[in-house]
Motif scaffolding. Structure first.
Motif, PDB file in Angstrom:
ATOM      1  N   LEU A 147       0.842  -1.195   0.000  1.00 44.02           N
ATOM      2  CA  LEU A 147       0.000   0.000   0.000  1.00 44.02           C
ATOM      3  C   LEU A 147       0.881   1.251   0.000  1.00 44.02           C
ATOM      4  O   LEU A 147       1.981   1.245   0.572  1.00 44.02           O
ATOM      5  CB  LEU A 147      -0.912   0.009   1.223  1.00 44.02           C
ATOM      6  CG  LEU A 147      -2.056  -1.010   1.222  1.00 44.02           C
ATOM      7  CD1 LEU A 147      -2.769  -1.005   2.569  1.00 44.02           C
ATOM      8  CD2 LEU A 147      -3.045  -0.709   0.101  1.00 44.02           C
ATOM      9  N   PRO A 148       0.443   2.322  -0.629  1.00 45.59           N
ATOM     10  CA  PRO A 148       1.286   3.528  -0.708  1.00 45.59           C
ATOM     11  C   PRO A 148       1.777   4.024   0.650  1.00 45.59           C
ATOM     12  O   PRO A 148       2.884   4.554   0.741  1.00 45.59           O
ATOM     13  CB  PRO A 148       0.360   4.554  -1.378  1.00 45.59           C
ATOM     14  CG  PRO A 148      -0.568   3.725  -2.203  1.00 45.59           C
ATOM     15  CD  PRO A 148      -0.798   2.474  -1.411  1.00 45.59           C
ATOM     16  N   VAL A 149       0.956   3.866   1.696  1.00 50.15           N
ATOM     17  CA  VAL A 149       1.371   4.298   3.031  1.00 50.15           C
ATOM     18  C   VAL A 149       1.836   3.103   3.870  1.00 50.15           C
ATOM     19  O   VAL A 149       1.827   3.153   5.091  1.00 50.15           O
ATOM     20  CB  VAL A 149       0.235   5.048   3.753  1.00 50.15           C
ATOM     21  CG1 VAL A 149      -0.077   6.348   3.044  1.00 50.15           C
ATOM     22  CG2 VAL A 149      -1.018   4.185   3.856  1.00 50.15           C
ATOM     23  N   GLY A 150       2.281   2.045   3.196  1.00 51.66           N
ATOM     24  CA  GLY A 150       2.716   0.849   3.909  1.00 51.66           C
ATOM     25  C   GLY A 150       3.893   1.077   4.843  1.00 51.66           C
ATOM     26  O   GLY A 150       4.092   0.308   5.785  1.00 51.66           O
ATOM     27  N   ILE A 151       4.675   2.144   4.614  1.00 54.48           N
ATOM     28  CA  ILE A 151       5.807   2.428   5.495  1.00 54.48           C
ATOM     29  C   ILE A 151       5.351   2.640   6.929  1.00 54.48           C
ATOM     30  O   ILE A 151       6.121   2.411   7.879  1.00 54.48           O
ATOM     31  CB  ILE A 151       6.582   3.664   4.979  1.00 54.48           C
ATOM     32  CG1 ILE A 151       7.908   3.830   5.722  1.00 54.48           C
ATOM     33  CG2 ILE A 151       5.733   4.917   5.082  1.00 54.48           C
ATOM     34  CD1 ILE A 151       8.882   2.726   5.488  1.00 54.48           C
ATOM     35  N   VAL A 152       4.094   3.052   7.129  1.00 60.65           N
ATOM     36  CA  VAL A 152       3.569   3.240   8.486  1.00 60.65           C
ATOM     37  C   VAL A 152       3.611   1.934   9.267  1.00 60.65           C
ATOM     38  O   VAL A 152       3.732   1.935  10.500  1.00 60.65           O
ATOM     39  CB  VAL A 152       2.127   3.800   8.425  1.00 60.65           C
ATOM     40  CG1 VAL A 152       1.497   3.874   9.812  1.00 60.65           C
ATOM     41  CG2 VAL A 152       2.129   5.178   7.790  1.00 60.65           C
ATOM     42  N   SER A 158       0.573   2.886  16.090  1.00 64.13           N
ATOM     43  CA  SER A 158      -0.259   1.791  16.588  1.00 64.13           C
ATOM     44  C   SER A 158      -0.993   1.032  15.492  1.00 64.13           C
ATOM     45  O   SER A 158      -1.704   0.074  15.773  1.00 64.13           O
ATOM     46  CB  SER A 158      -1.290   2.337  17.589  1.00 64.13           C
ATOM     47  OG  SER A 158      -2.132   3.296  16.975  1.00 64.13           O
ATOM     48  N   GLU A 159      -0.821   1.424  14.214  1.00 66.58           N
ATOM     49  CA  GLU A 159      -1.547   0.759  13.133  1.00 66.58           C
ATOM     50  C   GLU A 159      -1.204  -0.729  13.031  1.00 66.58           C
ATOM     51  O   GLU A 159      -2.101  -1.569  12.856  1.00 66.58           O
ATOM     52  CB  GLU A 159      -1.281   1.450  11.794  1.00 66.58           C
ATOM     53  CG  GLU A 159      -2.205   2.605  11.491  1.00 66.58           C
ATOM     54  CD  GLU A 159      -1.864   3.855  12.259  1.00 66.58           C
ATOM     55  OE1 GLU A 159      -2.644   4.830  12.192  1.00 66.58           O
ATOM     56  OE2 GLU A 159      -0.816   3.883  12.936  1.00 66.58           O
ATOM     57  N   GLY A 396       6.950   6.034   0.019  1.00 67.34           N
ATOM     58  CA  GLY A 396       7.102   6.074   1.470  1.00 67.34           C
ATOM     59  C   GLY A 396       8.293   6.917   1.892  1.00 67.34           C
ATOM     60  O   GLY A 396       8.216   7.699   2.847  1.00 67.34           O
ATOM     61  N   ALA A 397       9.429   6.770   1.173  1.00 62.57           N
ATOM     62  CA  ALA A 397      10.616   7.560   1.500  1.00 62.57           C
ATOM     63  C   ALA A 397      10.376   9.040   1.235  1.00 62.57           C
ATOM     64  O   ALA A 397      10.757   9.906   2.041  1.00 62.57           O
ATOM     65  CB  ALA A 397      11.801   7.058   0.673  1.00 62.57           C
ATOM     66  N   LEU A 398       9.725   9.344   0.116  1.00 61.28           N
ATOM     67  CA  LEU A 398       9.419  10.738  -0.217  1.00 61.28           C
ATOM     68  C   LEU A 398       8.470  11.345   0.805  1.00 61.28           C
ATOM     69  O   LEU A 398       8.638  12.484   1.254  1.00 61.28           O
ATOM     70  CB  LEU A 398       8.799  10.794  -1.621  1.00 61.28           C
ATOM     71  CG  LEU A 398       8.298  12.159  -2.104  1.00 61.28           C
ATOM     72  CD1 LEU A 398       9.467  13.129  -2.259  1.00 61.28           C
ATOM     73  CD2 LEU A 398       7.561  12.014  -3.429  1.00 61.28           C
ATOM     74  N   LEU A 400       7.814  10.399   4.050  1.00 61.06           N
ATOM     75  CA  LEU A 400       8.366  10.612   5.392  1.00 61.06           C
ATOM     76  C   LEU A 400       9.401  11.720   5.406  1.00 61.06           C
ATOM     77  O   LEU A 400       9.595  12.372   6.438  1.00 61.06           O
ATOM     78  CB  LEU A 400       8.983   9.323   5.929  1.00 61.06           C
ATOM     79  CG  LEU A 400       8.027   8.206   6.330  1.00 61.06           C
ATOM     80  CD1 LEU A 400       8.721   7.188   7.240  1.00 61.06           C
ATOM     81  CD2 LEU A 400       6.787   8.734   7.033  1.00 61.06           C
ATOM     82  N   ASN A 401      10.081  11.933   4.307  1.00 64.20           N
ATOM     83  CA  ASN A 401      11.041  13.039   4.237  1.00 64.20           C
ATOM     84  C   ASN A 401      10.364  14.358   3.885  1.00 64.20           C
ATOM     85  O   ASN A 401      11.028  15.396   3.797  1.00 64.20           O
ATOM     86  CB  ASN A 401      12.132  12.726   3.230  1.00 64.20           C
ATOM     87  CG  ASN A 401      13.209  11.835   3.798  1.00 64.20           C
ATOM     88  OD1 ASN A 401      14.139  12.285   4.468  1.00 64.20           O
ATOM     89  ND2 ASN A 401      13.086  10.531   3.553  1.00 64.20           N
ATOM     90  N   GLY A 402       9.053  14.320   3.647  1.00 63.28           N
ATOM     91  CA  GLY A 402       8.297  15.516   3.359  1.00 63.28           C
ATOM     92  C   GLY A 402       7.296  15.811   4.449  1.00 63.28           C
ATOM     93  O   GLY A 402       7.659  15.952   5.616  1.00 63.28           O
ATOM     94  N   SER A 403       6.017  15.808   4.065  1.00 60.76           N
ATOM     95  CA  SER A 403       4.972  16.158   5.024  1.00 60.76           C
ATOM     96  C   SER A 403       4.774  15.094   6.088  1.00 60.76           C
ATOM     97  O   SER A 403       4.469  15.394   7.246  1.00 60.76           O
ATOM     98  CB  SER A 403       3.655  16.391   4.295  1.00 60.76           C
ATOM     99  OG  SER A 403       3.242  15.198   3.624  1.00 60.76           O
ATOM    100  N   GLY A 404       4.950  13.828   5.704  1.00 61.12           N
ATOM    101  CA  GLY A 404       4.799  12.739   6.664  1.00 61.12           C
ATOM    102  C   GLY A 404       3.350  12.545   7.083  1.00 61.12           C
ATOM    103  O   GLY A 404       2.464  13.305   6.706  1.00 61.12           O
ATOM    104  N   PRO A 405       3.104  11.501   7.870  1.00 54.10           N
ATOM    105  CA  PRO A 405       1.720  11.210   8.303  1.00 54.10           C
ATOM    106  C   PRO A 405       1.283  12.114   9.438  1.00 54.10           C
ATOM    107  O   PRO A 405       1.921  12.153  10.484  1.00 54.10           O
ATOM    108  CB  PRO A 405       1.823   9.754   8.778  1.00 54.10           C
ATOM    109  CG  PRO A 405       3.244   9.603   9.227  1.00 54.10           C
ATOM    110  CD  PRO A 405       4.056  10.503   8.341  1.00 54.10           C
ATOM    111  N   PRO A 406       0.199  12.878   9.254  1.00 58.48           N
ATOM    112  CA  PRO A 406      -0.279  13.720  10.358  1.00 58.48           C
ATOM    113  C   PRO A 406      -0.901  12.887  11.455  1.00 58.48           C
ATOM    114  O   PRO A 406      -1.163  11.710  11.275  1.00 58.48           O
ATOM    115  CB  PRO A 406      -1.308  14.619   9.676  1.00 58.48           C
ATOM    116  CG  PRO A 406      -1.762  13.829   8.501  1.00 58.48           C
ATOM    117  CD  PRO A 406      -0.594  13.008   8.051  1.00 58.48           C
TER     118      PRO A 406
END
Length: 406
Positions: A147-152, A158-159, A396-398, A400-406
């Motif tokens: 998934l695009p946000v799989g890095i979470v 807690s996900e 994921g790398a882009l 987290l190095n940018g806006s990241g997950p709010p």
């Protein structure tokens, strides 16, 4: 008990061997994501590990683990961000690991996330394998990983912990392990507010099962031998099963209810005190009105219109997947769980950028795609998943190095 519930679950060691391809594939995808993140972050002079363990919500969780509840930030506009908004199970585990090992609280959160993500992958496989077979189970796990946000899944969030508990709770429901499902649902309620989705799944499955038993019970005055059925078992077993089912219904909401009531008592806000805490974060449930207005506002410029169109397509895809899940007649617990997770994610009134992350636990939505992939030739499905894995790692790398997950 449905036909799915009646299927015998494989024994522990055999289940692990059966899930091994899925778990190895999942580990490879996550390793790729972490490698790309490390290289990208190093090129920008940042620490990938800090991004994973000491930013955004991860920092709030470690503060709870270290300092306990009561920390809050007052913003210039008057909003109050209280750490009471964060449920306690992950901080408890971080504190436990810090107490028994040399790990810091942040290190503990990272370790919990890594272990929980593997447990979640195994749980996703177990559910998909039970419903659609082994190949679909492997594809479901890999789809969840890419998934695009799989890095979470690798962050000190807690996900992963929640998804692990939820997936195994659903598997317990599908295989008739009522008490296990109730306990895991209660732990879900101590992990995230969306634990209500697992409670709803337990209650829906339990009530349906009670109704089914009642509809198959012999009529008053009828001779017992005329209605004997090997599916019902003897009366002792029926009473025991009803007792386990009732216990599951009682256990399931205890975690969420206990924490919410404790927050209400601590804040003096009564049973709804937790909602006041969330209001301080400008977060709530408005049926999707604020999100719809957020999307509409995007159409005031050409670049924004493209983003708005992308959001509409994304929401449409999520809704479409759920409709397909219904049409494919997924088991009721999966439909209830995925429906509640999706509704809570899309209809929250704030933090619009976090909606993809909030949808991460809704893995039953991936089952139709997993089933379709499992019907392709292995080489073709591997090519599709491999390509998406690379794109997901880069994104994921882009991110987290940018806006990241709010």
């Amino acid at each position: 008990m449905t036909d799915l519930e009646a299927r015998e679950a494989p024994p522990g060691a055999g289940a692990l061997r059966r899930a091994a391809p899925a778990l190895l594939g999942y580990a490879a995808v996550r390793a790729l994501g972490l490698l790309v993140l490390a290289l990208w972050s190093a090129g920008r002079g940042k620490s990938a590990y800090t991004l994973l363990t000491a930013r955004w919500d991860a920092l709030w969780y470690t503060r709870v683990a270290e300092l306990g509840y009561g920390y809050e930030v007052r913003l210039p506009n008057g909003d109050v961000h209280s750490n009471l908004a964060f449920f306690p199970l992950l901080p408890w585990l971080e504190r436990l690991l810090h107490a028994v090992t040399p790990l810091s609280y942040a290190d503990g959160g990272f370790v919990v996330s890594l272990i929980a993500s593997l447990a979640a992958a195994w749980g996703v496989f177990a559910v998909a394998d039970h419903v659609y077979g082994r190949r679909a189970g492997v594809c479901a796990v890999l789809l969840w990983a890419v998934l695009p946000v799989g890095i979470v899944q690798s962050m000190a969030y807690s996900e992963s912990l929640f998804t692990a508990l939820a997936a195994w709770a659903l598997y317990a429901l599908l295989t008739g392990r009522w008490v296990t499902a109730g306990v895991l649902a209660s732990l879900c309620g101590l992990t995230r507010p969306v634990g209500l989705a697992v409670v709803a799944a337990v209650w829906a499955a339990g009530i349906t099962s009670f109704v089914r038993d009642r509809s198959t019970a012999p009529a008053p005055g009828a001779r017992a031998e005329e209605h004997a059925s090997p599916l019902l078992g003897d009366r002792t077993e029926q009473r025991a099963r009803r007792g386990r089912r009732t216990l599951a219904l009682l256990l399931a909401p205890l975690g969420a209810a206990g924490y919410v009531l404790w927050v209400g008592h601590r804040t003096g806000g009564g049973p709804l005190g937790y909602l006041d805490v969330q209001a301080g974060w400008r977060n709530g449930f408005d049926g999707g009105y604020a999100f719809a207005r957020f999307v509409a506002d995007k159409f005031t410029s050409v670049p924004g219109a493209l983003a708005g169109l992308g959001l509409i397509v994304g929401v449409g895809l999520v809704v479409r997947l759920y409709v397909v899940c219904v049409r494919q007649r997924q088991p009721l617990p999966l439909l209830v769980y995925a429906g509640v997770v999706t509704a809570l994610a899309l209809c929250a009134s704030s933090y619009f950028g976090s909606k993809p992350r909030l949808l991460l636990p809704a893995f039953p939505l991936l089952l139709p795609l997993a089933l379709a992939l499992s019907r392709l030739r292995p080489r073709r499905s591997a090519l599709v998943l491999g390509s998406v894995a690379v794109a997901s790692a880069v994104y994921g790398a882009l991110w987290l190095n940018g806006s990241g997950p709010p």
